[in-house]
Motif scaffolding. Structure first.
Motif, short mmCIF file in Angstrom:
data_model
loop_
_atom_site.label_atom_id
_atom_site.label_comp_id
_atom_site.label_asym_id
_atom_site.label_seq_id
_atom_site.Cartn_x
_atom_site.Cartn_y
_atom_site.Cartn_z
N PRO A 1 23.77 51.89 34.06
CA PRO A 1 24.98 52.21 34.84
C PRO A 1 25.51 53.61 34.54
O PRO A 1 25.49 54.07 33.39
CB PRO A 1 25.97 51.13 34.40
N LEU A 2 25.99 54.26 35.61
CA LEU A 2 26.61 55.58 35.47
C LEU A 2 28.04 55.59 36.00
O LEU A 2 28.90 56.26 35.43
CB LEU A 2 25.78 56.62 36.23
N LEU A 3 28.30 54.83 37.08
CA LEU A 3 29.65 54.82 37.66
C LEU A 3 29.99 53.41 38.09
O LEU A 3 29.24 52.77 38.83
CB LEU A 3 29.72 55.77 38.87
N PHE A 4 31.16 52.94 37.60
CA PHE A 4 31.70 51.63 38.01
C PHE A 4 32.97 51.85 38.83
O PHE A 4 33.80 52.71 38.49
CB PHE A 4 32.06 50.78 36.78
N LEU A 5 33.12 51.06 39.88
CA LEU A 5 34.37 51.00 40.65
C LEU A 5 34.79 49.54 40.66
O LEU A 5 34.11 48.70 41.25
CB LEU A 5 34.16 51.51 42.08
N SER A 6 35.91 49.23 40.00
CA SER A 6 36.30 47.83 39.77
C SER A 6 37.75 47.61 40.15
O SER A 6 38.57 48.54 40.14
CB SER A 6 36.08 47.44 38.30
N ARG A 7 38.05 46.36 40.46
CA ARG A 7 39.41 45.93 40.76
C ARG A 7 39.87 44.96 39.67
O ARG A 7 39.12 44.08 39.26
CB ARG A 7 39.49 45.24 42.12
N PHE A 8 41.13 45.12 39.28
CA PHE A 8 41.75 44.22 38.31
C PHE A 8 43.16 43.91 38.80
O PHE A 8 44.01 44.82 38.87
CB PHE A 8 41.80 44.85 36.91
N GLY A 9 43.39 42.65 39.17
CA GLY A 9 44.69 42.31 39.72
C GLY A 9 44.92 43.07 41.01
O GLY A 9 44.08 43.08 41.92
N GLU A 10 46.04 43.76 41.10
CA GLU A 10 46.36 44.57 42.28
C GLU A 10 45.89 46.01 42.12
O GLU A 10 46.01 46.80 43.06
CB GLU A 10 47.87 44.56 42.53
N GLY A 11 45.38 46.35 40.94
CA GLY A 11 45.01 47.74 40.68
C GLY A 11 43.51 47.98 40.69
O GLY A 11 42.71 47.07 40.91
N ARG A 12 43.15 49.24 40.41
CA ARG A 12 41.75 49.64 40.48
C ARG A 12 41.43 50.56 39.30
O ARG A 12 42.30 51.31 38.83
CB ARG A 12 41.46 50.37 41.80
N THR B 1 40.91 45.09 28.60
CA THR B 1 41.01 43.99 29.58
C THR B 1 40.86 44.47 31.02
O THR B 1 40.65 43.66 31.92
CB THR B 1 42.35 43.26 29.42
N VAL B 2 40.98 45.78 31.24
CA VAL B 2 40.85 46.30 32.60
C VAL B 2 39.73 47.33 32.71
O VAL B 2 39.56 47.94 33.77
CB VAL B 2 42.18 46.93 33.10
N LEU B 3 38.96 47.55 31.64
CA LEU B 3 37.81 48.45 31.72
C LEU B 3 36.57 47.64 32.09
O LEU B 3 36.36 46.55 31.57
CB LEU B 3 37.61 49.17 30.39
N PRO B 4 35.72 48.14 33.01
CA PRO B 4 34.64 47.32 33.57
C PRO B 4 33.42 47.13 32.68
O PRO B 4 32.58 46.30 32.99
CB PRO B 4 34.26 48.09 34.84
N ALA B 5 33.28 47.88 31.58
CA ALA B 5 32.08 47.72 30.75
C ALA B 5 32.37 48.14 29.31
O ALA B 5 33.19 49.04 29.06
CB ALA B 5 30.93 48.54 31.32
N ALA C 1 47.56 48.84 30.80
CA ALA C 1 46.86 47.67 31.35
C ALA C 1 47.75 46.92 32.32
O ALA C 1 47.29 46.48 33.39
CB ALA C 1 46.40 46.76 30.21
N ARG C 2 49.03 46.74 31.98
CA ARG C 2 49.96 46.06 32.90
C ARG C 2 50.16 46.90 34.16
O ARG C 2 50.30 46.37 35.27
CB ARG C 2 51.29 45.80 32.20
N TYR C 3 50.19 48.21 33.99
CA TYR C 3 50.33 49.12 35.14
C TYR C 3 49.18 48.93 36.12
O TYR C 3 49.37 48.90 37.34
CB TYR C 3 50.40 50.55 34.61
N VAL C 4 47.95 48.76 35.61
CA VAL C 4 46.79 48.55 36.47
C VAL C 4 46.89 47.23 37.20
O VAL C 4 46.71 47.15 38.42
CB VAL C 4 45.48 48.64 35.66
N ARG C 5 47.18 46.17 36.48
CA ARG C 5 47.25 44.85 37.13
C ARG C 5 48.35 44.79 38.17
O ARG C 5 48.27 44.02 39.13
CB ARG C 5 47.47 43.77 36.07
N GLY C 6 49.37 45.59 37.99
CA GLY C 6 50.48 45.60 38.95
C GLY C 6 50.24 46.48 40.16
O GLY C 6 51.09 46.56 41.04
N GLY C 7 49.09 47.15 40.22
CA GLY C 7 48.77 47.97 41.39
C GLY C 7 48.46 49.41 41.09
O GLY C 7 48.21 50.19 42.01
#
Length: 687
Positions: A463-474, A397-401, A367-373
């Motif tokens: 929903p079938l596909l989510f594309l989301s941003r969290f912090g600096e990551g995706r 905390t970084v999964l969209p659904a 999760a920290r890795y995602v928020r950091g980019g």
């Protein structure tokens, strides 16, 4: 009217020369023998020879032709600086009036050097050659160039002009002009993402020396370096290539007091970022039919360094199969998810559930890795809705659904309204039909509490596909494990390669797939402004040309999510566009266009050529007033300029309108001459 004598021999020329030699020999013999009647005999023979030569009196009726003088007016972008255009207009009017007062002189005026987005530099002599292409050399009276002196196609010598007439240069601009520019001396075109590239530049001040300037270097709008340089000083800057695609580096110098223009105070370098190796970690929770789809996709890309682990047997599953027969290796969880996690550009969980292999603390690291980019892609099956779902970890905390269950029913995947605009899913092959021209899926994971709209929907519009941003990551969340049906060609298959490749590249921050972006592209002779957005409307875009002229451009809808406008790319150099939030830069043509490399006016560049032709190069502007030398016609001299005057070479060319011919020895006159000559000889012999 011109008179002359023309010869049309009745016999070959060799016969005439032999006859002439014989007559001379006979004359010498007669003179030596002191024979009587020598003069009469020689005269008779000479008249006979002249008759064989058949002389005729000619008369030509001629009409004089005008001499031609060309006036070439510099219309290049550098003429827009200061009051040069006004000075050139006044000079053109006065010069043409003076030339037209000269009798027998034709004046041709041609504009040259206009910016077209292709020609680098000011080309005046090419336009001069075109203007005089239909004029014979003996009618050219001269050429006048009204310019700031910055001409980039000056012939090497006067002979290369193709005519022998004076070239006169009338220089616009002031003598004491000063200007500052940034000159790029060395810049790379490509760079490895994560590595530094060096750009070398120079602070080039014209008309001054010893001045200092603050130079600011920006990468994609972010200031990365500031320093102070003196006039003529060079410097280098190391630029880290942050991402794939164009990395725009701007180098800008502070203005010089009373400088001619600030347009060339800024230079731009576009460095295309190239990833050396994309490190991707693929963790498959269990063997299944779709596992090889991900592996084949990633292994087919030579730029991807894939690390793949499949959990064949979780710790709680014990049977009698020896470990060495399963060909297992220890899962290096600590090395992958703690020590080296930031070395991966993408982590993929393919039908992975908590099986005791990864401690909870490592999910917090992810999760920290995602928020950091960083980037995570979850290809979900029933595991995502189970009690061991990775949703039930700090990764939530970084999964969209949030998963709530599994639906088992056939359905066609559809693009949502958001998906029709998103660069990842927009225009997928087969999506424009109903039902889409691809195979069905048979299972989807139901979710709730999504953080953003899906780009693709499944059964019952869920929903079938989510594309989301969290912090600096995706993060990407694919809620079906049946993408492999597209890969296997079931019911005709589907565009799995396009979808999965675009999704992976979006996760790894490929700039071309950003949802909100402003870009400029050169297409032929046009500059195309493209605004990518998920919104329903866009603001006008302000576009600034290299010469500093700005105007607003209204964009029109193109493909879903794209708004476009085009305008002529008629100038070389740095173009800028902004809508108040986003900014785009593009350099048309070479990095250092000649038109903006030296913009101060000068009479020195043209002076060697003008003086070689007998002309001169002089300034015509002084404190806002324009004063031209006197224009005078000159005929028999090689000097066409002097103190306060310039000349044009007047020609004596003419065209023949009619010709009259009177043969001397034809008819009665010729017969009488010949008979008279021989009769005189006979009379002399009879005495």
């Amino acid at each position: 009217m011109n008179y002359g004598i023309a010869f049309t021999p009745l016999v070959p020329a060799i016969v005439l020369w032999i006859a002439l030699a014989a007559i001379v020999l006979i004359a010498i013999v007669l003179l030596l023998a002191r024979a009587r009647g020598t003069a009469v005999r020689v005269t008779a023979l000479a008249l006979f020879l002249l008759a064989l030569a058949n002389p005729s009196f000619t008369r030509e009726d001629r009409d004089p032709l005008t001499s031609v003088a060309a006036v070439v007016v510099d219309k290049s972008p550098s003429q827009n600086f200061g009051k040069r255009n006004q000075e050139a207009a006044k000079a053109q009017e006065a010069l043409v009036d003076s030339l037209k007062k000269i009798k027998g002189l034709e004046v041709r005026v041609v504009d040259a050097g206009q910016a077209d987005g292709e020609t680098d530099g000011t080309k005046l002599f090419g336009a001069l050659a075109s203007a005089l292409s239909d004029v014979p050399v003996d009618r050219v009276a001269g050429a006048f160039l009204i310019t700031d002196g910055r001409v980039h196609d000056i012939p090497a010598n006067a002979a290369a002009l193709g005519f022998q007439a004076p070239v006169q240069a009338l220089i616009t601009g002031q003598k004491d002009e000063r200007d500052r520019r940034i000159a790029i001396t060395a810049a790379p075109r490509f760079g490895i993402v994560g590595q530094n590239q060096t750009i070398t530049y120079k602070l080039d001040d014209q008309g001054v020396s010893g001045e200092r300037a603050k130079v600011t270097v920006r990468r994609d709008g972010e200031v990365i370096n500031e320093r102070t340089l003196s006039s003529g000083q060079s410097a280098s800057v190391d630029v880290e290539i942050k991402h794939a695609g164009p990395n725009i580096v701007e180098i800008e110098a502070s203005p010089l007091e009373r400088e001619l223009t600030p347009v060339n105070n800024r230079a731009v370098v576009a460095i295309d970022g190239v990833r050396d190796k994309l490190r991707v970690l693929l963790v498959s929770g269990e063997p299944h039919s779709g596992e090889r789809t991900w592996r084949n996709l990633l292994k087919s890309d030579a730029s991807v360094d894939l690390v793949h682990f499949t959990i064949l047997r979780p710790p709680e599953k014990q049977d009698g199969t020896p470990i060495n027969e399963l060909s297992l290796i220890a899962f290096p969880t600590r090395e992958l998810f703690q020590q080296h996690i930031n070395e991966f550009q993408l982590i993929i969980f393919d039908r992975y559930a908590r099986q005791g292999v990864l401690p909870i603390a490592y999910f917090d690291n992810i999760a920290r890795y995602v928020r950091g980019g960083g980037a995570v892609l979850v290809s979900a099956g029933p595991d995502y809705a189970s009690n061991t779902s990775i949703w039930r970890t700090p990764l939530d905390t970084v999964l969209p659904a949030e998963p709530v269950g599994v639906t088992e029913k056939p359905f066609y995947a559809h693009l949502s309204d958001t998906g029709k605009r998103h660069p990842v899913t927009r225009g997928l092959e087969g999506s424009a039909f109903e039902p889409p021209h691809w195979s069905r899926f048979f299972r989807t994971v139901e979710t709730r509490n999504s953080v953003n709209p899906p780009v693709m929907t499944g059964a019952d519009g869920k929903p079938l596909l989510f594309l989301s941003r969290f912090g600096e990551g995706r993060v990407a969340l694919l809620l079906s494990d049946h993408i492999w049906l597209w890969a296997r060609g079931y019911e005709g298959g589907g565009p799995h390669l396009d979808l999965l490749r675009r999704m992976s590249h979006w996760l790894m921050k490929q700039p071309d797939l950003d949802e909100e972006a402003l870009r400029m592209q050169v297409q032929g002779k046009d500059l195309v402004v493209v605004r990518q957005t998920m919104a329903d409307s866009v603001q006008p875009v302000s576009v600034t040309s290299p010469s500093g002229v700005s105007h607003d451009v209204t964009l029109s809808p193109g493909d879903p999510g794209e708004w476009r406008a085009s305008l002529p790319a008629n100038e070389l150099g740095l173009w800028q566009a902004t809508d108040g939030t986003l900014k785009a830069l593009i350099n048309v043509g070479p990095t250092n266009p000649k038109e903006f490399s030296e913009v101060t006016s000068t009479a020195d560049t043209l002076k060697p050529l003008t003086q070689a032709t007998g002309g001169n190069s002089v300034r015509i502007a002084d404190g806002g007033s324009v004063e031209l030398p006197r224009i005078v016609p000159v005929r028999s001299t090689s000097v066409f300029s002097g103190d306060g005057w310039m000349g044009v070479r007047m020609r004596d060319a003419s065209v023949v309108k009619g010709v009259g011919v009177l043969p001397i020895f034809a008819g009665l006159i010729g017969l009488l001459l010949l008979l008279g000559a021989f009769a005189a000889t006979w009379v002399r012999e009879g005495r």
